[in-house]
Design a protein around this motif. Structure first.
Motif, PDB file in Angstrom:
ATOM      1  N   CYS A  93       0.826  -1.217   0.000  1.00 44.80           N
ATOM      2  CA  CYS A  93       0.000   0.000   0.000  1.00 44.80           C
ATOM      3  C   CYS A  93       0.856   1.261   0.000  1.00 44.80           C
ATOM      4  O   CYS A  93       1.869   1.337   0.692  1.00 44.80           O
ATOM      5  CB  CYS A  93      -0.900  -0.011   1.235  1.00 44.80           C
ATOM      6  SG  CYS A  93      -1.785   1.517   1.515  1.00 44.80           S
ATOM      7  N   ILE A  94       0.433   2.251  -0.792  1.00 43.20           N
ATOM      8  CA  ILE A  94       1.156   3.522  -0.814  1.00 43.20           C
ATOM      9  C   ILE A  94       0.317   4.646  -0.193  1.00 43.20           C
ATOM     10  O   ILE A  94       0.608   5.820  -0.383  1.00 43.20           O
ATOM     11  CB  ILE A  94       1.609   3.897  -2.246  1.00 43.20           C
ATOM     12  CG1 ILE A  94       0.412   3.876  -3.216  1.00 43.20           C
ATOM     13  CG2 ILE A  94       2.688   2.926  -2.726  1.00 43.20           C
ATOM     14  CD1 ILE A  94       0.775   4.312  -4.637  1.00 43.20           C
ATOM     15  N   CYS A 110      -8.978   3.931  -2.134  1.00 41.13           N
ATOM     16  CA  CYS A 110      -9.964   2.927  -1.715  1.00 41.13           C
ATOM     17  C   CYS A 110     -11.034   3.536  -0.816  1.00 41.13           C
ATOM     18  O   CYS A 110     -12.172   3.097  -0.819  1.00 41.13           O
ATOM     19  CB  CYS A 110      -9.274   1.738  -1.042  1.00 41.13           C
ATOM     20  SG  CYS A 110      -8.190   2.148   0.323  1.00 41.13           S
ATOM     21  N   ILE A 159      -8.391   0.199   3.531  1.00 43.87           N
ATOM     22  CA  ILE A 159      -7.019  -0.022   3.992  1.00 43.87           C
ATOM     23  C   ILE A 159      -6.988  -0.110   5.509  1.00 43.87           C
ATOM     24  O   ILE A 159      -6.322  -0.973   6.088  1.00 43.87           O
ATOM     25  CB  ILE A 159      -6.047   1.065   3.445  1.00 43.87           C
ATOM     26  CG1 ILE A 159      -4.667   0.952   4.078  1.00 43.87           C
ATOM     27  CG2 ILE A 159      -6.561   2.480   3.662  1.00 43.87           C
ATOM     28  CD1 ILE A 159      -3.936  -0.292   3.759  1.00 43.87           C
ATOM     29  N   PRO A 209      -4.334   1.878  -6.838  1.00 42.36           N
ATOM     30  CA  PRO A 209      -3.337   2.083  -7.890  1.00 42.36           C
ATOM     31  C   PRO A 209      -2.306   0.959  -7.957  1.00 42.36           C
ATOM     32  O   PRO A 209      -1.618   0.825  -8.961  1.00 42.36           O
ATOM     33  CB  PRO A 209      -2.679   3.409  -7.501  1.00 42.36           C
ATOM     34  CG  PRO A 209      -2.916   3.545  -6.045  1.00 42.36           C
ATOM     35  CD  PRO A 209      -4.241   2.904  -5.794  1.00 42.36           C
ATOM     36  N   VAL A 210      -2.191   0.180  -6.893  1.00 41.42           N
ATOM     37  CA  VAL A 210      -1.262  -0.935  -6.947  1.00 41.42           C
ATOM     38  C   VAL A 210      -2.008  -2.265  -6.870  1.00 41.42           C
ATOM     39  O   VAL A 210      -1.423  -3.304  -6.556  1.00 41.42           O
ATOM     40  CB  VAL A 210      -0.157  -0.841  -5.847  1.00 41.42           C
ATOM     41  CG1 VAL A 210       0.806   0.275  -6.183  1.00 41.42           C
ATOM     42  CG2 VAL A 210      -0.745  -0.588  -4.470  1.00 41.42           C
TER      43      VAL A 210
END
Ligand code: SF4
Lengths: 278, 483
Positions: free
Chosen positions: B312-313, B318, B341, B373-374
């Motif tokens: 996670c960035i 989310c 998250i 995004p990931v």
């Protein structure tokens, strides 16, 4: 000597990953040993860039600048840029001080703008930011640094150059160098940057390829401190209303002048103190 | 200030749902950003598939964390910076206070950083006699109000301009105004003084790059650049997983971060810091400290079921699409991280049993995974968390959340395993349901322990006869012309 906090910490990570805590792992495959095929193509494209390509890049930059509220203007030469800055100085009200003050980097291109003529035209103070002498007595150096900081904090306009500008996202790229304080692009409510046409790049991929592999840029790499700036400071924290100038500049102007490689490029490329002071 | 308590999830959620101002703000936030991120991914030159490339990049980085962190630390030290590895919150806070004392720090300005919320840095600094001022406008508002952020990137969405006007009048003595530009100007002025007077600037780290030895911070307001440029000391706090190997990998992640967080192609400011200023530089901090924080992450790393959450960035994409977050807001999650998250990472960081409502509350609709995004598979991990709660888990020291639940399912499986018992059960139930109030052919109320289900909705009643029974009696008409 590896500090004990690091040893224990990394040991825990290695164990979690299923390795022995003190195993020294080979990581060379994680890093690049030379440019990738894609980067080679990018570098080639950069080297082959024609005047027409540059015009296209400028067009793209102007397009990308609109949504981020960066004002881009094309000007024939540094003289015209100097005049445009003078006009802006006239137009903008002083803030936070009551006297108009401009602070400008020490940089080849900015030195050529003849900003020292400004005071004659109007009641404007112009401050320059010469590099500090590392051999100077620390107390004196501290005093000089403080004086620069005060001037920058009071200025209503900051004038800087930039290392590059990425057309794709309208992003200025500034690397740290003596004589070029980063707060000049940050504290004054108006920031003006001047670049030459050949400093416009396509995107971040091109920028990073140059910073990694093109010798004249790679020597400094990303530097101690590199900033990307895309337009004025903004916030939407109050009921999602967009407001400019939250902390940084409320306006950012970019003046693009024609390239003049012989005269203008030298300072940008050198980073040592001696190269900057004459 | 409120301490973390993920256990009050249900109560806090109920309160949030009843708050019309918050409901409007949340709906507005999700409308603005929710779909924007997906749209921004589609416009990527590489196409939305880049998310999966980014997933692989994060996977590789996390699998080599030790190598990357070693490299980063080495580079930063070469540049004259300091790196400290903190195994938990206490370590990190103590280091910060020690450095602050050594340099005679009294005032601290902070750029937005979720990891410092996680370790409760502000409160602990205050207890040590050091004032820390939040400088992100939203965080500043929240701090003036004595609250906690309710969204990772839009911390003050639950405040109206009227709330903010009152706060500013009370705290800054400005004339009353509800005009956002005027309020922003007032905050700019007040905070500018803080920046210039501060001895230490504290920031988080959005992403570090091991190859070049830089940490990067991203902001739109410019407050982080201020906080890391003007004070004498810059201290950056970084969750240990926020690093990638190479610059080209970093490039992909930065583009996705800006798109995921605010549907931007590039944030206004992205700063790369590799160390303190040199003697000949006019500005920048004279000392740079990087604090790398574990605080439970190596435990997550050790479990292949949950390792993926370390990719996670912290972009908050989310949150912006989550139907649950969209109703209950950030505070209900009771910890620094909210939304999907938060529902995964908070139980893992603070205890699964303790924060069980968080992972039980999500709907498993999968919207978060599409927005991420990931491309992190959050629903899978929510299920895995629920599994540890259903059966207990030795590694996470979880005990079954509700032992009766297991028993109920055992009985159920017996009932359904045998045709005869099942039919008997259905007959008995069809008779038994007559005892309960009905509306049309729906039951208004079920007996305990199922009564919770019918508190807000009706339960379809059983038909008097089963399909099979009618089939046997030849009552079911079959269309003749089926080809
Ligand atoms: S899980 Fe994905 S979408 Fe959510 S904050 Fe992390 S990176 Fe962003």
């Amino acid at each position: 000597m590896i500090p004990p906090d690091q040893k224990a910490f990394l040991g825990r990570i290695r164990q979690a990953l299923g390795h022995a805590p003190h195993e020294s792992r080979n990581g060379s495959h994680l890093f690049m040993q030379g440019p990738s095929r894609e980067e080679l193509q990018i570098l080639e494209r950069y080297r082959q860039r024609t005047a027409k390509d540059r015009e296209e890049l400028l067009e793209q930059l102007m397009e990308a600048a609109k949504p981020v509220h960066l004002c881009v203007r094309r000007l024939p030469d540094p003289e015209a840029a100097g005049a445009a800055i003078a006009a802006l100085v006239q137009e903008k009200a002083p803030e936070p001080d009551t006297v108009k003050q401009v602070v400008a980097w020490r940089h080849g291109l900015i030195d050529g703008l003849d900003l020292h003529l400004l005071p004659e035209q109007s009641a404007v103070r112009v401050h320059r930011t010469p590099p500090l002498d590392p051999l100077m007595d620390p107390a004196r150096r501290h005093a000089e640094r403080e004086a620069q900081r005060r001037a920058i904090a009071k200025a209503h306009m900051g004038v800087t150059a930039a290392d590059f500008c990425m057309a794709d996202t309208a992003t200025l790229v500034l690397r740290a160098r003596p004589g070029q304080p980063r707060s000049v692009a940050l504290l004054p409510p108006v920031h003006v940057a001047v670049i030459t046409l050949d400093q416009i790049l396509w995107d971040m991929k091109e920028l990073f390829a140059l910073l990694r592999w093109e010798a004249r840029f790679a020597a400094q790499g990303l530097s101690r401190y590199m900033a990307f700036i895309s337009g004025p400071s903004k916030t939407a924290d109050i009921e999602a209303t967009m407001v400019h100038g939250a902390h940084g500049p409320r306006e950012v102007h970019l003046f693009v002048v024609a390239s003049a490689p012989g005269r203008l490029q030298y300072v940008g490329q050198r980073s040592t103190f001696s190269a900057l002071t004459k | 200030m409120t301490q973390l308590h993920p256990e009050t999830y249900r109560e806090a959620a109920r309160k949030a749902i009843g708050d019309p101002v918050l409901q409007k703000a949340l709906a507005g936030l999700q409308a603005r950003f929710g779909r924007g991120a997906a749209e921004a991914y589609r416009r990527l030159p590489e196409g939305p598939h880049l998310r999966h490339t980014a997933h692989e990049i994060r996977e590789r980085a996390v699998a080599h964390l030790d190598v990357l962190l070693e490299r980063l630390a080495e580079k930063i030290r070469q540049n004259g910076g300091h790196v400290f590895f903190a195994s938990d919150a206490t370590d990190a806070v103590e280091y910060c206070i020690k450095v602050a004392r050594r340099h005679g720090v009294r005032r601290v300005v902070k750029g937005k950083s979720m990891v410092t919320e996680e370790i409760d840095l502000n409160e602990k600094l205050a207890a040590a006699g050091i004032d820390a001022v939040e400088t992100d406008l939203g965080e500043y508002i929240i701090q003036l109000a004595g609250e906690k952020p309710s969204h990772i990137i839009a911390p003050a969405i639950h405040k109206t301009r009227y709330d903010i006007a009152e706060l500013f009048v009370k705290n800054m003595g400005i004339p009353y105004t509800t005009d956002p530009p005027a309020l922003t100007r007032a905050a700019r002025k007040a905070l500018r003084e803080e920046f210039l007077a501060a001895d230490m600037g504290i920031s988080g780290v959005n992403m570090a790059c091991a190859e070049t030895g830089h940490i990067t911070t991203v902001s739109n307001e410019g407050n982080i650049r201020m906080a890391t440029t003007l004070p004498r000391i810059h201290m950056a706090f970084m969750g240990m997983e926020r690093i990638v190997g190479r610059l080209d990998e970093y490039e992909i992640l930065l583009r996705l971060l800006c798109r995921g967080a605010a549907a931007q192609t590039m944030a206004t400011y992205v700063s790369y810091t590799a160390g303190p200023r040199r003697p000949e530089d006019s500005d920048g901090p004279e000392a740079f400290h990087l604090v790398v924080i574990d605080n439970g992450r190596s435990r997550i790393l050790a479990d292949p079921r949950f390792r993926e959450i370390l990719y996670c960035i912290r972009c908050a994409a989310c949150l912006n699409v989550c139907p649950v977050y969209g109703k209950i807001g950030g505070h209900a999650y009771g910890f620094a991280y909210s939304g999907p998250i938060g529902a995964v990472v908070t139980p893992l960081l603070t205890g699964i049993n303790r924060a069980r409502h968080l992972c039980q509350g999500e709907t498993l609709c999968g919207a978060c995974m599409e927005a991420c995004p990931v491309a992190i598979d959050l629903p899978r991990m929510l299920l895995a968390l629920r599994e540890t709660l259903a059966y207990g888990d030795a590694f996470w020291k979880t005990t079954p959340a509700n032992p009766l639940e297991g028993l109920a399912f055992k009985v159920w499986s017996r009932l359904t395993a045998n045709r005869r018992t099942w039919e008997c059960f259905l007959k008995a139930a069809a008779l038994g349901q007559r005892l309960f109030p009905k509306k049309g052919n729906r039951l208004r109320r079920l007996p305990p322990p199922f009564h919770g289900w019918t508190r807000k909705r009706d339960f379809p009643s059983l038909a008097p006869e089963t399909f099979l029974a009618r089939w046997r009696k030849n009552e079911i008409e079959v269309a003749k012309d089926i080809p």
